[in-house]
Structure formats: structure tokens, C-alpha cells
Scaffold this active site. Structure first.
Site, short mmCIF file in Angstrom:
data_model
loop_
_atom_site.label_atom_id
_atom_site.label_comp_id
_atom_site.label_asym_id
_atom_site.label_seq_id
_atom_site.Cartn_x
_atom_site.Cartn_y
_atom_site.Cartn_z
N GLU A 57 -24.88 -0.31 16.78
CA GLU A 57 -24.41 -0.19 18.16
C GLU A 57 -25.55 -0.95 19.19
O GLU A 57 -25.06 -1.52 20.14
CB GLU A 57 -24.68 1.47 18.48
CG GLU A 57 -24.12 1.54 20.01
CD GLU A 57 -22.52 1.21 20.15
OE1 GLU A 57 -21.92 1.29 19.24
OE2 GLU A 57 -22.21 1.34 21.47
N ASP A 58 -26.73 -0.87 18.87
CA ASP A 58 -27.64 -1.43 20.11
C ASP A 58 -28.35 -2.79 19.55
O ASP A 58 -29.16 -3.32 20.28
CB ASP A 58 -28.90 -0.35 20.07
CG ASP A 58 -28.44 0.98 20.61
OD1 ASP A 58 -27.34 0.93 21.09
OD2 ASP A 58 -29.08 2.00 20.41
#
Ligand code: MN
Length: 730
Positions: free
Chosen positions: A81-82
């Protein structure tokens, strides 16, 4: 699970060393190194390096003694996600199991929760479970949320409240269902701290004040129990039971009780070695102090659905106050605190690893989540396990983020009718995740559905009844067809009938007696007057048909003489045409008249018919709703006729029908085949198609009678993509 302590990666890895073999510890270590590298440029809102967060999440999972893939995924859960690292990369660098877990957590992170009523929260929880697929994904998500709650103070107030609310409504209940009380309590208490700080700190302070007094009293009770147990040589761990801030708050709020009424309820927990000892201890407690009636609960014989087991009783304690006692074994205690996690804590070496039963457990736990019901006893619960409710459901979003639960196989129409029948009736299309889909698109869990409506829509089409899965949608569609502009149609129908009566030169009031009206609507099989007018209003039946029935007696009286006179005149002027053409129709009272069936409306036996006296060509037989006999000024020339019923099946009558449908390959062939199946001769057929891909097929068929015709029409209507079949007038 020490709340305040920030774990170092070494501490987390050491924890895993206690229950994992070297190879598996290696995997966990690798996951840490990988995550540290990936997050190296990132910082949290608190200013700390980002990697602190995954370390704590992995630490919580290691505390629960989770399997190596889960702890590794704890380290890696925010990587996809990051950071720029893809799921495929994770799969390559680790394995598909770790990648699946990371993917699951990433997907759950995308579910947007909007505070709603309880039903919405429940649907969100179910969707979570449905989307997680693997229960370990939920455990990672819980660990993630737990650490985020511990560090919530770094966020702006508005976000704090939103996250705390979501935690209380979604995550704490999930933890509860999984039986992980430890996580549940901490999530609840922390949420309360941000949602209602005044009450939170008030309770904390009240607890502090009372602490010394309580502890003294509890010590007395504990000593007393210990003495009695050592007499019978039972080894027990006895402690005062901590009360949780949120549970006190809830009782105060829900039961409208004062702090003292709740907190002063003293509680002890006795943990022993065996189930036998549990019951022995219960006997001793009940001998020592008087049990309060109705308070004994045996959750050992009847475990709670989340696997909780214990004996509960309340006795009148040493000072005359109620004293709550919980008695359980160590194993039961672990399950009470760690729930699902305790059940399959990954103990290598103890028994051989059992990957197969692991899978089994997963599916079993999933069922637990699904069927959790506080009030159900264990028997009901086991019964409910037999039904696989969940795989039959999909959970989808409205554009505003509400979640709807629908049976699997549902289509956008089910969704639109679930929202509102008006939305359903005005639906003209749907977008799923921003893309246009056809109305037969099968909804999938997680889809965001946007319904396109138009106020110009004519309402549902008959086809929708086949597409819709939910009975709700089907019922609403059927209702629509029935109620379709009903009020309007009643009014319109009444006017049309009155106009028709006037046109026939009768007095409306004289004709519309309630007795006469009743006779007529019953004749047409309506149950009330309004139904009849409504049918006229939407052209289900013509105003003339109704008016003719209403006026028939008067009309007959008035016309009889004229008709007879004219008929006789006709007969006299045409003496040569004596032969009776075999049309299968009989003219009342007159035998030797030339009779032929009109070509304009092609009546067949079973149709309501009327004779029309023509100049010089005898009587032509029309359907009684044929526009030619309904034309103004012809009434005087109509004469009652009837079918010779015993000859129905011997003759054939020509009927023209028009079929419309979606123009696709093979449609015409299927239609011809269908007609053929009914053993019906076709004398002519033609077809055309328009720009909108609507095909029109015209066909002349030979028919014995009206039921034969209905059979043919019904058979054609069974073909898919057929919109309508109608009998046409030339
Ligand atoms: Mn996270």
C-alpha cells in the site's frame, strides 16, 4: 501484550524463537529486513520512522503465537500500500501464502466505513469476513488497528474520533467474535478515551479512588478461598478480576446505573488444573457462601459460540455484598483471553505440524464469525454451523459507502430495488466501479454500484423478472405492472366509458346503476369496479367492450326491430344466395344466410364475435373489439352471432401475428421451430429489423381456436430475447 512498551525488532524475533523453528524464524527475520528497507524513507505522524509500526504489529501477532507467514505478513502489511513494491514482488521474494495475507490486508484497508446504524455496522463486519477469506488476514488487521489505536494521539481530533468510532463498531466486535478479549478490551477502552474523554477519565479516577478499599476486601476473599481449597488439596490461581472501563461505561449508559452499583460488584477468578476441579471448587464456594438464585451458568457444558468456557456464579460475599466468581481451567482461560488465536497458536515440535487441520480450522472459525449470536446456546450454534449462509451472500457498496447484503447472483436491479422501489422502477442502467455494465451483471463483494435512473423511464421491463434474484425486487416489479399509473387509469377509464355510453346515445346515469356495473365487472372477471376502469385506462380492455356490455339490454331493446327488419329485407333482396358458407358460425334465429369471416380481424373460435350485415354480401363476422364494427354509426347493422362450438377442431382459421424481439442470430429460426412444435401451419412469414436491433416478424398461421392460438403465442414467448407477441388487425 504490554500496551506501553515499544518492542524492538530483536524482541519480536526472540518471541517467535520461543515457538518457531530456525527456518521459520529466518522467514520472519527476512520479512523484517525487507520491510525496513521498503519503508526506510517514511515517517509516521509522530515523527518516528515508519518501520516502528510494522514491528509492533508483528510483535502483537508473535504474542498470539501466530504462524510464521502471519508474523511475516505483519511486518510486510503496509509495504504494498505504502511503497513501490508490488504484490508479485512479495510473492517472488517470499511465497504465495505471505503474498495472499498481505494482499488481504491491503484490500481490507480499502473498505471505507461510514458510521451508520447497527445494521450497517453488522454488514461491514460480515463484508470484512467475506473479503478477508483467510481469518489470519483479520488477525493482522486487528493487530494493525490495535497499534494504530495506541498511537492515535498523534492524529488530528476529527480523525481520532472517526477512527475510534470505526474501531468500536467494526474492530472490537470482530475481536469479540474471535474471542480475543485482550484485544477487544484494549480497543474498546482506547476508543472510549477518544470518543468520550470526560466519561473515560471520570471512570478511571473513580476506579483509582476505590482501589485501596477494593484490594483490601478482595485480598480477604482470596485468602478465605485459598484456605478452603488447600484443605481439599486443589491448586488454584485466584485473583481479583479486572473490570474494564468501557464495560463499566456501557453498563452505566445502557442500564442507567451509578458507578458504585457496577464497580462495587466484586469479582474473583479461580483458575484450576482440571474440569473436575472446576466443579469441586464450585461446590466449595457454594458451601462457603450462599449462592444467589438464577446466577449460576455452566459455560463448560455449554460453551459460548466464541468458544468461551467457564463456570459463573454469584454468591453473597463476606460483607453481605454480591460476589461474582468465575471458575475455569488454564486452557479455558487462555481461550477466554486469546480466543481463536489460542486455539491454533502455532506450536511447532509439540505435535507434528498439521497443515491440513489448519485449513479445516480456518473454515470452522469463519463459520463462528458468521453465526455468532450471543443468545444462542451451544446446541443451536452447532445446528447453525450446518448451514452455509455466507457463501450465498455478496456485500456491495452504494456510492455513499453504505453496504448492502444481497444473495449471490444478484444483479444491479436487485440492488436498485433494495435501495428504493422508485429507484428500481426508474433504473435505466448501472455502473460498477465506475464502468457501465449490463443489467445482467452479477454483483461481486466489494463492488461499488451506481444506478442510473431516468424520470422518463417507462418502468421495469418484463425481462427483469427473469434477471432479478431477490424476491423483493421481483415483487416490486410485479407490483409496478399492476399498479402502473393506477389512479390515473381509473379516472381515465371511467371517462372513456362514460363518453362511449353517451356516444351510443344513452343516458349515463340510467346505464351506470350499481347493479349494472357490478354485473359487467363480474362478467369481465374484475373483483371491483375500479379494477375495470383501470383496465380500460391502460387499454387492457376497450371502453367500447365495457360500454357495449353496460348498454346491451337497452341497446337490444332499441335495435331489435331495426335489425330484424333489415335482415329480412336483406334476405328478400338476395334470394339466390341460399347456400351457407361453412364458416363455423351461426346467426341466431336465421339459417340460410351467407356468412363469412372478416379478413380485417380474423376471428377464431373462442373469440367474442359479432355479425355485421353487409349490403349484398350477407353477414361478415368480426371480433367484437374490431375497430370496424366499433366505428360510429354501424351499431344498427350488428347482429348477434355465435360459434358452432362442436366443430372447433375441424376447421382452420387464418390469424396474423406480429412478434418483436432482440435481433440476434437464429431468432427467426427459433420462432419458426417453436410454431412448428405446436403443429401449426404457417402460410406466410416475413421479417425485418430496425436500427435499434429490434426485429419484427410477421406471420400468418392456421389456427383451430383461441386456445390453440394462445398455446402458440405462449410457446413463442418462451424464446429468449422475445419482447412481445401480438395478434394484429389488417
Ligand atoms: Mn498498518
Amino acid at each position: 501484550m504490554a500496551k506501553d512498551q515499544v518492542l524492538t525488532p530483536e524482541q519480536v524475533i526472540d518471541k517467535t524463537r520461543e515457538y518457531l523453528n530456525d527456518e521459520h524464524v529466518g522467514l520472519v527475520e527476512k520479512a523484517y529486513e525487507y520491510a525496513r528497507e521498503a519503508h526506510s524513507e517514511q515517517y509516521r505522524k509522530s515523527g518516528e520512522p515508519y518501520i516502528i509500526h510494522p514491528i509492533q504489529v508483528a510483535g502483537i501477532l508473535a504474542d498470539l503465537e501466530m504462524d510464521p507467514a502471519t508474523v511475516a505478513a505483519g511486518f510486510l502489511h503496509d509495504v504494498v500500500e505504502d511503497t513501490g513494491i508490488s504484490l508479485q514482488q512479495i510473492e517472488k521474494d517470499f511465497n504465495s501464502e505471505v503474498a495472499m495475507l498481505v494482499d488481504g490486508v491491503t484490500k481490507l484497508g480499502k473498505i471505507k466505513y461510514k458510521s451508520q446504524e447497527e445494521q450497517q455496522a453488522e454488514n461491514h463486519r460480515k463484508m470484512f469476513v467475506a473479503m478477508a477469506r483467510d481469518i489470519r488476514v483479520i488477525l493482522i488487521k486487528l493487530a494493525d488497528r490495535l497499534h494504530n489505536m495506541r498511537t492515535l494521539k498523534h492524529l488530528p481530533q476529527e480523525k481520532q474520533r472517526r477512527i475510534a468510532n470505526e474501531t468500536l463498531e467494526i474492530f472490537a466486535p470482530l475481536a469479540h467474535r474471535l474471542g480475543i478479549s485482550k484485544i477487544k478490551w484494549e480497543l474498546e477502552d482506547t476508543s472510549l478515551r477518544y470518543l468520550n474523554p470526560q466519561q473515560y477519565y471520570r471512570i478511571v479516577n473513580l476506579m483509582k479512588k476505590k482501589r485501596a478499599e477494593r484490594e483490601e476486601y478482595l485480598e480477604e476473599v482470596v485468602d478465605d478461598v485459598k484456605d478452603h481449597l488447600s484443605d481439599v488439596k486443589i491448586i488454584a490461581d485466584i485473583s481479583g478480576r479486572p473490570k474494564h472501563i468501557y464495560s463499566i461505561y456501557r453498563k452505566m449508559a445502557l442500564q442507567n446505573k451509578q458507578f458504585n452499583e457496577i464497580y462495587d460488584l466484586l469479582a474473583v477468578r479461580i483458575v484450576v488444573d482440571s474440569i473436575k476441579d472446576c466443579y469441586a471448587v464450585l461446590g466449595i464456594i457454594h458451601t462457603r457462601w450462599k449462592p444467589m438464585p438464577g446466577r449460576f451458568k455452566d459455560y463448560i457444558a455449554m460453551p459460548k459460540p466464541n468458544m468461551y468456557q467457564s463456570l459463573h456464579t454469584t454468591v453473597i460475599g463476606p460483607k453481605g455484598d454480591p460476589l461474582e466468581v468465575q471458575i475455569r481451567t488454564l486452557e479455558m482461560h487462555e481461550i477466554a483471553e486469546y480466543g481463536v488465536a489460542a486455539h491454533w497458536a502455532y506450536k511447532e515440535g509439540k505435535e507434528a505440524n498439521e497443515p491440513v487441520s489448519f485449513d479445516k480450522k480456518l473454515s470452522w472459525f469463519r463459520e463462528i464469525l458468521e453465526f455468532q449470536n450471543e443468545s444462542a446456546n451451544a446446541e443451536e450454534f452447532m445446528e447453525s454451523l450446518k448451514i452455509d449462509l455466507f457463501s450465498d451472500m455478496v456485500f456491495v457498496f452504494t456510492p455513499k459507502g453504505d453496504v448492502l447484503e444481497l444473495p449471490s447472483g444478484s444483479v444491479p436491479i436487485d440492488f436498485s430495488y433494495r435501495i428504493h422501489s422508485e429507484i428500481g422502477n426508474k433504473t435505466i442502467g448501472a455502473k460498477v466501479n465506475g464502468k457501465m455494465v449490463t443489467l445482467d451483471y452479477k454483483l461481486k463483494t466489494g463492488d461499488i454500484i451506481e444506478i442510473l435512473t431516468s424520470k422518463h423511464s417507462y418502468g421495469p421491463s418484463q425481462d427483469w423478472l427473469k434477471l432479478a434474484q431477490t424476491s423483493q425486487a421481483k415483487n416490486k416489479i410485479r407490483q409496478f405492472f399492476k399498479k402502473q399509473r393506477r389512479e390515473e387509469n381509473i379516472e381515465k377509464g371511467r371517462e372513456m366509458v362514460e363518453k362511449e355510453i353517451k356516444a351510443q346515445d344513452f343516458d349515463v346515469k340510467e346505464i351506470l346503476t350499481s347493479e349494472n356495473i357490478k354485473r359487467v365487472f363480474e362478467k369481465f372477471n374484475f373483483s371491483i369496479e375500479d379494477d375495470m376502469y383501470a383496465a380500460v385506462g391502460y387499454n387492457g380492455i376497450t371502453a367500447a367492450q365495457i360500454a357495449n356490455r353496460l348498454t346491451e339490454k337497452e341497446r337490444r331493446k332499441r335495435e331489435q326491430e331495426d335489425i330484424l327488419e333489415e335482415t329480412v329485407k336483406e334476405l328478400n333482396s338476395q334470394p339466390q344466395k341460399r347456400k351457407k358458407k361453412d364458416a363455423g358460425v351461426h346467426v341466431e334465429g336465421i339459417d340460410n344466410l351467407l356468412i363469412r369471416l372478416s379478413r380485417c380481424c380474423s376471428p377464431v373460435p373462442g373469440d367474442e364475435i359479432v355479425g355485421f350485415i353487409t349490403k349484398g354480401r350477407g353477414v361478415s363476422v368480426h371480433r367484437s373489439d374490431c375497430t370496424n364494427v366499433l366505428a360510429e354509426g354501424v351499431e344498427q347493422r350488428l347482429i348477434p352471432v355465435s360459434w358452432e362450438s362442436d366443430r372447433y377442431d375441424q376447421k382452420e382459421y387464418n390469424v396474423d401475428i406480429e412478434i418483436s424481439g432482440y435481433d440476434r442470430r437464429g431468432l427467426l429460426n427459433e420462432v419458426l421451430q417453436a410454431v412448428n412444435e405446436t403443429k401449426t401451419n404457417i402460410s406466410a412469414v416475413s421479417g425485418k429489423s430496425d436500427r435499434n436491433k429490434v426485429a419484427t416478424i410477421n406471420m400468418s398461421i392456421s389456427i383451430h381456436n383461441i386456445s390453440h392460438l394462445h398455446k402458440v403465442v405462449e410457446r413463442i414467448k418462451q424464446i429468449s430475447d422475445i419482447y412481445a407477441v401480438r395478434r394484429i388487425m389488417n
